[in-house]
Enzyme design. Structure first.
Site, PDB file in Angstrom:
ATOM      1  N   LYS A   1       0.852  -1.188   0.000  1.00 23.43           N
ATOM      2  CA  LYS A   1       0.000   0.000   0.000  1.00 23.43           C
ATOM      3  C   LYS A   1       0.888   1.238   0.000  1.00 23.43           C
ATOM      4  CE  LYS A   1      -3.818   1.895   2.768  1.00 23.43           C
ATOM      5  NZ  LYS A   1      -4.571   1.709   4.031  1.00 23.43           N
TER       6      LYS A   1
ATOM      7  N   HIS B   1      -0.168   4.414   0.541  1.00 20.29           N
ATOM      8  CA  HIS B   1      -0.709   5.541   1.292  1.00 20.29           C
ATOM      9  C   HIS B   1      -1.076   5.047   2.691  1.00 20.29           C
ATOM     10  CE1 HIS B   1      -4.123   3.404  -0.507  1.00 20.29           C
ATOM     11  NE2 HIS B   1      -4.821   3.815   0.526  1.00 20.29           N
TER      12      HIS B   1
END
Length: 222
Positions: A107, A109
């Protein structure tokens, strides 16, 4: 007369169509007389009961552990549900067990990274449905060790007790045995092919499948 915990699990898998008998081409290309697909435990009641089987198998193993890890994707609900089942298990006396799992892609963010859940720490039990090539175990062991934690065991639903490789060039050990030797950690299974055969032998309605399963085990088993 009730059977063993393992045989009870075999019957549970049969009742939910997870374990079936017939002729099935499996991932290895072999024609197998039985097929086990844990993805068919697909409602809340079935997954809750499945988690109780996992929890009991782990408790019965006597192994020390601090948390659970579920490799993406099948291991994610298994680790989550088993952590819930362990929280209510009398052997843990109210102790709750942390769990974590990984993403297939990092991921970019928020908190980022590939790991979700509790920080990997202490003795970690990897939970999956079966071991075939051992790829998810290898990746999980690497993640756990990279975090400074210790892979303590692998917990699976079914040990097929089956050697890999082409006919005439079969491996010396089963996938489970190879994982145990490669990483120096035990593999705990709820049930095995031997337990399936015990159920077949004791059930007149299923005994017609017994010889085909026995022949398959003679050919590929350990």
């Amino acid at each position: 007369m009730p059977g063993t915990h393992a045989e009870e699990f075999v019957r549970f898998a049969l009742d939910h169509g997870v374990l079936r008998f017939g002729e099935f081409t499996v991932k290895s290309g072999r024609l197998s007389p039985y097929f086990f697909n844990a993805g068919l435990f697909n409602d809340g009641g079935a997954v809750g009961r499945l988690a109780q089987f996992y929890a009991q198998a782990l408790v019965d193993s006597g192994l020390g552990f601090d948390m659970l890890f579920g490799p993406a994707y099948k291991g994610i609900p298994l680790a989550t549900a088993t952590a819930v089942a362990l929280a209510g298990h009398p052997a843990l006396a109210g102790r709750t067990v942390p769990f974590a799992f990984n993403r297939k892609e990092a991921k970019d963010h928020g908190e980022g990274g590939t790991l979700v859940g509790a920080p990997l720490a202490g003795r970690v039990v990897i939970i999956d449905d079966v071991i075939t090539a051992g790829t998810s175990v290898r990746e999980s062991v690497a993640l756990i060790r990279a975090a400074g934690a210790q892979p303590a065991a692998v917990l699976i639903a079914l040990d097929r007790m089956e050697r890999a490789g082409a006919d005439g060039a079969l491996s010396a050990h089963s996938a489970v045995q190879e994982v145990e030797q490669a990483y120096g950690i035990p593999v705990v299974s709820i049930a095995s092919l031997a337990d399936i055969m015990a159920v077949l032998e004791g059930d007149a309605g299923l005994s017609a499948h017994g010889e085909a399963v026995a022949a398959y085990r003679r050919r590929y088993g350990v």
